[in-house]
Design a protein around this motif. Structure first.
Motif, short mmCIF file in Angstrom:
data_model
loop_
_atom_site.label_atom_id
_atom_site.label_comp_id
_atom_site.label_asym_id
_atom_site.label_seq_id
_atom_site.Cartn_x
_atom_site.Cartn_y
_atom_site.Cartn_z
N TYR A 240 0.17 -2.82 10.38
CA TYR A 240 1.36 -2.41 9.65
C TYR A 240 2.43 -3.48 9.89
O TYR A 240 2.71 -3.83 11.03
N VAL A 241 2.98 -4.01 8.83
CA VAL A 241 3.98 -5.07 8.93
C VAL A 241 5.19 -4.59 9.72
O VAL A 241 5.83 -5.36 10.43
N ALA A 242 5.45 -3.30 9.66
CA ALA A 242 6.57 -2.73 10.42
C ALA A 242 6.39 -2.95 11.93
O ALA A 242 7.36 -2.95 12.68
N ASP A 243 5.17 -3.17 12.36
CA ASP A 243 4.89 -3.43 13.78
C ASP A 243 5.29 -4.85 14.19
O ASP A 243 5.24 -5.17 15.37
N GLY A 244 5.63 -5.67 13.23
CA GLY A 244 6.05 -7.03 13.53
C GLY A 244 5.00 -8.06 13.15
O GLY A 244 4.07 -8.32 13.91
N SER B 6 0.85 -1.19 0.00
CA SER B 6 0.00 0.00 0.00
C SER B 6 0.88 1.24 0.00
O SER B 6 2.10 1.15 0.16
N ALA B 7 0.24 2.38 -0.12
CA ALA B 7 0.97 3.65 -0.11
C ALA B 7 1.60 3.94 1.24
O ALA B 7 2.48 4.79 1.35
N VAL B 8 1.17 3.24 2.29
CA VAL B 8 1.74 3.42 3.63
C VAL B 8 2.57 2.21 4.06
O VAL B 8 2.82 2.02 5.24
N GLY B 9 2.97 1.42 3.09
CA GLY B 9 3.79 0.24 3.37
C GLY B 9 2.97 -1.04 3.39
O GLY B 9 1.75 -1.01 3.25
N PRO B 10 3.64 -2.16 3.57
CA PRO B 10 2.93 -3.44 3.58
C PRO B 10 1.96 -3.51 4.76
O PRO B 10 2.27 -3.09 5.87
N LEU B 11 0.77 -4.05 4.47
CA LEU B 11 -0.26 -4.23 5.49
C LEU B 11 -0.60 -5.71 5.62
O LEU B 11 -0.77 -6.39 4.60
N LEU B 12 -0.70 -6.19 6.84
CA LEU B 12 -1.15 -7.55 7.08
C LEU B 12 -2.66 -7.47 7.30
O LEU B 12 -3.14 -6.69 8.12
#
Length: 195
Positions: A58-62, A39-45
């Motif tokens: 947010y995938v960045a959250d782990g 997505s425009a805000v990064g990968p989403l799970l």
């Protein structure tokens, strides 16, 4: 004497995974399906139960942490099964392309309880391209003094983007915090005001 295991072709692994997904779904053993989308805000799970979309993270959250939490709070029967989330992925694509102002999806809100759930259910009332203050959301949820609790509810929103906690800002006009990070919040708000 041990014999080396022959390598397994990626196409065979993909077929086995598809078959496992089908078999688990047919047998009623797939409690939580998930997939990851760009997505425009990064990968989403994205995760869904049979009742509906239960988690956007947010995938960045782990990714592993999110899946472990889902296993503990819903069921350990979790499988990457993108098909269950095709409609969600399509609607997210349309949203990020500026062709969708709201989501028409069944939601499973079991991860939000009490006052947090009250807040979550009021967030879709904030119109696309508009914002509301934490105080305004607190009043709409029936507890005008619970401004900090609204902030916590937004931070713990299990369905960011789809349930628009990014539209909640500070009373002084400041953008405030966001689970996906302040930059993601800016991107979402800019996307909506540009459309």
């Amino acid at each position: 004497m041990t014999f080396p295991t022959p390598p397994v072709a990626k196409s065979d692994l993909a077929w086995l995974h598809r078959q496992l997904t089908i078999d688990a779904e047919v047998a009623g053993l797939l409690d939580v399906a998930y997939r990851i989308v760009d997505s425009a805000v990064g990968p989403l799970l994205l995760a869904a139960t049979e009742a509906g979309l239960v988690r956007v993270a947010y995938v960045a959250d782990g990714q592993d942490d999110v899946l472990e939490d889902l296993a503990a709070r819903i069921s350990p029967r979790i499988l990457e099964a993108p098909g269950r989330l095709d409609v969600v992925a399509t609607q997210l694509d349309e949203y990020f392309e500026g062709r969708r102002a709201s989501f028409d999806l069944p939601l499973d809100l079991r991860l939000a309880t009490g006052f947090r759930r009250d807040v979550i259910t009021h967030l879709p009332d904030i119109a696309y391209g508009h914002t509301a203050s934490y105080a305004e959301v607190a009043a709409a949820a029936g507890s005008p003094r619970a401004v900090r609790a609204v902030g916590t509810a937004c931070a713990k929103n299990p369905l960011p983007v789809v349930v628009p906690c990014h539209r909640v800002v500070r009373s002084d006009g400041g953008i405030g915090q966001y689970a996906g990070g302040v930059e993601a919040k800016r991107i979402l708000l800019s996307l909506e005001t540009a459309a």
